[in-house]
Design a protein around this motif. Structure first.
Motif, PDB file in Angstrom:
ATOM      1  N   GLY A  29       5.473   2.280  -0.334  1.00 23.05           N
ATOM      2  CA  GLY A  29       5.643   3.719  -0.243  1.00 23.05           C
ATOM      3  C   GLY A  29       7.087   4.140  -0.084  1.00 23.05           C
ATOM      4  N   ASN A  46       0.854  -1.189   0.000  1.00 23.44           N
ATOM      5  CA  ASN A  46       0.000   0.000   0.000  1.00 23.44           C
ATOM      6  C   ASN A  46       0.888   1.236   0.000  1.00 23.44           C
ATOM      7  N   SER A  47       0.988   1.887  -1.131  1.00 27.91           N
ATOM      8  CA  SER A  47       1.937   2.985  -1.289  1.00 27.91           C
ATOM      9  C   SER A  47       1.349   4.329  -0.853  1.00 27.91           C
ATOM     10  N   TYR A  48       2.237   5.332  -0.709  1.00 26.84           N
ATOM     11  CA  TYR A  48       1.816   6.703  -0.458  1.00 26.84           C
ATOM     12  C   TYR A  48       1.612   7.386  -1.812  1.00 26.84           C
ATOM     13  N   LYS A  53       0.892   0.158   4.405  1.00 28.93           N
ATOM     14  CA  LYS A  53       1.952   1.129   4.113  1.00 28.93           C
ATOM     15  C   LYS A  53       3.185   0.855   4.987  1.00 28.93           C
ATOM     16  N   LYS A  64       4.353   7.435  -5.263  1.00 27.80           N
ATOM     17  CA  LYS A  64       4.118   6.359  -6.221  1.00 27.80           C
ATOM     18  C   LYS A  64       4.967   6.492  -7.477  1.00 27.80           C
TER      19      LYS A  64
END
Length: 267
Positions: free
Chosen positions: A219, A204-206, A240, A210
């Motif tokens: 992230g 789960n990225s920021y 994240k 990205k």
């Protein structure tokens, strides 16, 4: 009635009643549940937690509490990273890990089944790799347990590469600057582990970061970078990077690995 005959009948009746009660309700001394038995055995085991860059022992508090609830002794390493040269960081963290091991050793090293486990978040995983590489005898000890790397940039960080290219990373100190993907970076200078280990990677990225990645990431670290030759097990979670150290699902996966050497149960 003769006294001896009366006593024999009384004892026989008493025995029959006891046998019936045992058959109906089980043994008078109940067997411990699997969970309580495991928690008892966990009391002979220590988990050493190592935090990441720009963090402190407080950042591992939620993970430490959840692991402690399962009966493990927990020791959280606390060491400075910002404004530090990488060698200073490794030396000071090693002293902290030594202290954890010494505390545990004095109490339980002579007990059968005692283990010392290592769990590192992000940079903490590299700190553990460096520590164990310098103490190979520990990895052959009967008290050496499991090792879990959580969001660790085992191949370096693309984010570190980006900030290094714009001359921002060195401002954070040598430790931060050592986390790039280059061949001379800390991750790529460390020898490959000679012991089994598990890896957990976030996906789960920021949103703001990205564009720095070409593949799945948490992230700050790509999934590919967390992977390392010799992994005993690997799993991804939709979490994240900074949440990996406090997410209960992640901690439960760690607990399962410490007991089963696997993140998922095999049928």
């Amino acid at each position: 009635m003769h006294h001896s005959v009366f006593m024999r009948r009384y004892l026989c009746l008493r025995y029959s009643l006891m046998l019936g009660m045992m058959t109906l309700f089980g043994c008078s001394q109940s067997e411990p549940s699997v969970e309580s038995a495991n928690e008892t055995s966990h009391q002979k085991q220590q988990v050493i937690l190592v935090h990441g860059l720009a963090r402190s022992a407080a950042s591992m508090e939620k993970m430490a509490q959840r692991i402690s609830l399962h009966g493990y002794q927990v020791c959280v390493v606390d060491y400075p990273t910002l404004g530090q040269d990488i060698e200073q960081t490794l030396q000071r963290s090693a002293l902290q890990i030594d202290h954890c091991v010494y505390q545990f050793d004095r109490q339980l090293s002579d007990r059968a089944g005692s283990k010392i486990h290592f769990v590192g978040h992000s940079l903490g995983g590299l700190v553990i790799r460096d520590y164990l590489a310098k103490k190979p005898a520990m990895t052959y000890s009967p008290h050496f347990g499991e090792v879990v790397f959580v969001g660790t940039p085992n191949q370096g960080s693309d984010v570190a590469d980006f900030f290094s290219s714009v001359w921002l990373l060195p401002l954070a100190g040598g430790t931060a600057a050592s986390l790039t993907t280059g061949p001379k970076s800390l991750p790529n200078r460390l020898p490959k582990p000679s012991y089994p280990f598990g890896v957990i990677a976030g996906t789960n990225s920021y949103p703001i970061l990205k564009h720095m990645f070409k593949e799945s990431n948490d992230g700050l670290v790509s999934v590919e970078s967390t992977q390392l030759e010799g992994m005993q097990d690997f799993i991804t979670v939709d979490v994240k990077h900074d949440r990996l150290r406090s997410d209960p699902q992640v901690t439960d996966l760690i607990l399962r690995y410490l007991s089963e050497q696997r993140f998922t149960l095999t049928l």
